[in-house]
Design a protein around this motif. Structure first.
Motif, PDB file in Angstrom:
ATOM      1  N   GLU A 294      36.952  -2.098 -88.664  1.00 50.05           N
ATOM      2  CA  GLU A 294      37.294  -2.307 -87.440  1.00 50.05           C
ATOM      3  C   GLU A 294      36.510  -1.142 -86.415  1.00 50.05           C
ATOM      4  N   ARG A 295      35.730  -1.776 -85.205  1.00 45.55           N
ATOM      5  CA  ARG A 295      35.376  -1.011 -84.304  1.00 45.55           C
ATOM      6  C   ARG A 295      36.287  -0.573 -83.226  1.00 45.55           C
ATOM      7  N   CYS A 296      36.455   0.756 -82.996  1.00 45.71           N
ATOM      8  CA  CYS A 296      37.530   1.150 -81.911  1.00 45.71           C
ATOM      9  C   CYS A 296      36.513   1.540 -80.811  1.00 45.71           C
ATOM     10  N   THR A 297      36.768   0.982 -79.815  1.00 45.37           N
ATOM     11  CA  THR A 297      36.260   1.440 -78.277  1.00 45.37           C
ATOM     12  C   THR A 297      37.302   2.283 -77.531  1.00 45.37           C
ATOM     13  N   VAL A 298      36.899   3.009 -76.688  1.00 45.43           N
ATOM     14  CA  VAL A 298      37.731   3.937 -75.936  1.00 45.43           C
ATOM     15  C   VAL A 298      37.452   3.649 -74.263  1.00 45.43           C
ATOM     16  N   GLU A 299      38.348   3.593 -73.525  1.00 47.37           N
ATOM     17  CA  GLU A 299      38.132   3.594 -71.940  1.00 47.37           C
ATOM     18  C   GLU A 299      39.070   4.457 -71.333  1.00 47.37           C
ATOM     19  N   LEU A 300      38.613   5.252 -70.430  1.00 45.79           N
ATOM     20  CA  LEU A 300      39.323   6.207 -69.827  1.00 45.79           C
ATOM     21  C   LEU A 300      39.923   5.471 -68.627  1.00 45.79           C
ATOM     22  N   THR A 301      41.193   5.465 -68.487  1.00 44.87           N
ATOM     23  CA  THR A 301      41.978   4.688 -67.399  1.00 44.87           C
ATOM     24  C   THR A 301      41.877   5.351 -66.199  1.00 44.87           C
ATOM     25  N   SER A 302      42.566   4.478 -65.316  1.00 44.25           N
ATOM     26  CA  SER A 302      42.511   5.084 -63.726  1.00 44.25           C
ATOM     27  C   SER A 302      43.375   6.393 -64.010  1.00 44.25           C
ATOM     28  N   LEU A 303      44.505   6.444 -64.544  1.00 44.88           N
ATOM     29  CA  LEU A 303      45.111   7.700 -64.583  1.00 44.88           C
ATOM     30  C   LEU A 303      44.460   8.854 -65.436  1.00 44.88           C
ATOM     31  N   GLY A 304      43.592   8.338 -66.499  1.00 47.97           N
ATOM     32  CA  GLY A 304      42.697   9.219 -67.207  1.00 47.97           C
ATOM     33  C   GLY A 304      41.795   9.889 -66.213  1.00 47.97           C
ATOM     34  N   ARG A 305      41.067   9.185 -65.216  1.00 52.42           N
ATOM     35  CA  ARG A 305      40.200   9.487 -64.348  1.00 52.42           C
ATOM     36  C   ARG A 305      40.641  10.631 -63.533  1.00 52.42           C
ATOM     37  N   TYR A 306      41.984  10.082 -62.951  1.00 53.38           N
ATOM     38  CA  TYR A 306      42.626  11.165 -62.258  1.00 53.38           C
ATOM     39  C   TYR A 306      42.945  12.405 -62.886  1.00 53.38           C
ATOM     40  N   GLY A 307      43.450  12.364 -63.940  1.00 51.97           N
ATOM     41  CA  GLY A 307      43.602  13.661 -64.618  1.00 51.97           C
ATOM     42  C   GLY A 307      42.300  14.533 -64.800  1.00 51.97           C
ATOM     43  N   VAL A 308      41.377  13.870 -65.276  1.00 52.39           N
ATOM     44  CA  VAL A 308      40.126  14.588 -65.406  1.00 52.39           C
ATOM     45  C   VAL A 308      39.489  15.249 -64.088  1.00 52.39           C
ATOM     46  N   ARG A 309      39.500  14.512 -63.245  1.00 46.98           N
ATOM     47  CA  ARG A 309      39.029  14.894 -61.710  1.00 46.98           C
ATOM     48  C   ARG A 309      40.064  15.910 -61.464  1.00 46.98           C
ATOM     49  N   ARG A 310      41.295  16.060 -61.597  1.00 47.36           N
ATOM     50  CA  ARG A 310      42.130  17.124 -61.181  1.00 47.36           C
ATOM     51  C   ARG A 310      41.850  18.202 -61.887  1.00 47.36           C
TER      52      ARG A 310
END
Length: 452
Positions: A224-240
């Motif tokens: 299987e090929r696993c892809t990763v997406e930063l969600t809206s919450l993830g973007r909020y968390g990294v930005r903060r």
């Protein structure tokens, strides 16, 4: 990088597995639940909570008979990660309080859960905890290389995802390769053995916060090929996280599509030097005349001085193409539109000194009112620097001494500004003149009109 509004982010946070289960356990503990000396409910209570909240491990099927056998063999709540992880989060966040060996929900839990800012603070604490506590529980847990720990690897990968466009979904191998220090990446060209597996495990742990989304895609080769997406919450968390350590992390891309009110309000919170670059895509998409039409519709009326001030800065970038429209706008029946046009023309560099003096004589009081109102805080105070003579050299001449009270009163924020000047200006004579003008505006029978 874009982010939804705060209330939308808060709803997403409440739906994230970890916070959802932590709140569920806090509510379940009512009115009181006995706990062991280690702060964990007894096994019988844990069985009840696991059943009621569906906190089943991934390897337990949905068959009732198999779940009953698994529950019967449970010896301690601490043995079930799907129970103890959200329970620990509930304790860390104060959703559950323990007194005299009894766990209870926080007294104001429900009101806190309705506060978007509070919910996002809860969520961010667990996001940070998940990164700091990142570890690789693999059968043969060997670090991919001595220089990279679990938290370091995860932080590097999250920053890489954050810097990519919204919706970017790289695969694990790509993420792992990009996380390698540049000298090692250049020398080897391949990912060290075990690093991809470790990264998958770290991201899987983080996925309970809702910060990342993992998707597995069949390849036809048995793997299987696993892809990763930063969600809206993830973007909020990294930005903060970046903002808290002093790294500038702007929100840019969606402004080009934003309505004029959201566009101006978003620019208002950015540093002055950032605004022209952020405004350019929005202006380019509309052209000068459409931009002016959209902006004028959302800057009319009281309480919008900051929006007008930002709008003047935006329109200054295209003022040469709008000169005739701006001059026509000076005659608008909406005083706030006329004030906006005057601000843009005064800063455009297109006017002679004589024309500037003429414009100030006619519209200067409204421009000064907008300039002061744009800086006022919710408690009606103003920055001390603004009130110094260096920053408002023409306050007396343009507003407090020579202006017609009827003309001043036509601006919907006039009395708001004059009353604030009377209360806060450090020069008592200036404060007295502001108070006197406010009285004359009131006596003139020219109250601010909401439509203006």
């Amino acid at each position: 990088m874009s982010l939804p509004p705060t209330d939308v982010l808060a709803r997403l946070a409440l739906d994230s597995p970890l916070l959802r289960d932590a709140l569920g356990l806090a509510r379940w503990s009512a009115p009181a639940t006995p706990v062991t000396p280690s702060g964990v409910p007894g096994v019988d209570d844990a069985r009840t909570a696991i059943t009621r909240l569906s906190l089943w491990p991934h390897d337990v099927s949905g068959l009732p008979a198999e779940r009953a056998i698994w529950l019967g063999g449970l010896r301690s709540a601490a043995d079930v990660a799907h129970f103890v992880v959200p329970w620990s989060a509930a304790l860390r966040l104060g959703l559950v309080r323990i007194d005299d060996s009894l766990a209870r929900p926080a007294p104001d839990l429900e009101s806190q859960a309705r506060d978007p800012d509070r919910v996002l603070r809860w969520w961010f604490r667990e996001f940070e905890h998940a990164i700091a506590d990142a570890h690789g529980d693999l059968e043969d847990p060997r670090p991919p290389m001595p220089a990279i720990t679990g938290p370091e690897l995860l932080s590097e990968v999250l920053c890489s995802l954050y810097e990519a466009p919204d919706g970017h979904r790289p695969d694990l191998d790509t993420l792992a390769r990009n996380a390698l220090p540049e000298p090692i990446r250049a020398a080897s060209g391949s990912v060290p053995s075990g690093m991809t597996d470790l990264l998958l495990h770290l991201l899987w742990q983080l996925s309970d916060t809702g910060g990342v989304l993992l998707e597995h895609h069949p390849t036809g080769t048995g793997h299987e090929r696993c892809t990763v997406e930063l969600t809206s919450l993830g973007r909020y968390g990294v930005r903060r996280s970046l903002l808290e350590v002093g790294v500038h992390a702007p929100i840019v891309d969606t402004l080009a599509e934003a309505c004029a009110s959201r566009f101006l309000d978003s620019l208002a919170v950015l540093p002055l030097q950032e605004r022209p670059r952020r405004a350019a895509p929005w202006l380019d998409r509309r052209g000068p005349e459409r931009a002016l039409r959209e902006i004028t519709r959302v800057v009319r009326g009281p309480g919008l001085a900051l929006r007008r001030w930002v709008a003047a800065q935006v329109l200054d970038n295209t003022s040469s193409a709008l000169e005739s429209r701006l001059r026509a706008l000076l005659a608008s029946p909406h005083t706030t539109e006329a004030s906006l046009a005057a601000m843009v023309l005064l800063s455009s560099g297109m006017l002679t000194q004589r024309a500037i003096e003429h414009l100030l004589a006619e519209y200067g009081p409204w421009v000064v009112i907008d300039m002061i109102a744009a800086t006022m805080t919710p408690d009606d105070s103003m920055p001390p620097a603004l009130l110094s003579c260096d920053h408002l050299p023409d306050l007396d001449r343009l507003l407090l001494t020579d202006a017609d009270p009827v003309m001043v009163g036509a601006h919907p924020d006039a009395l708001h500004v004059l009353d604030a000047l009377a209360r806060h200006h450090p020069d008592l004579e200036v404060a007295a003149r502001a108070r006197s003008l406010a009285e004359r505006v009131r006596a003139s029978g020219q109250p601010p009109r909401a439509s203006r």
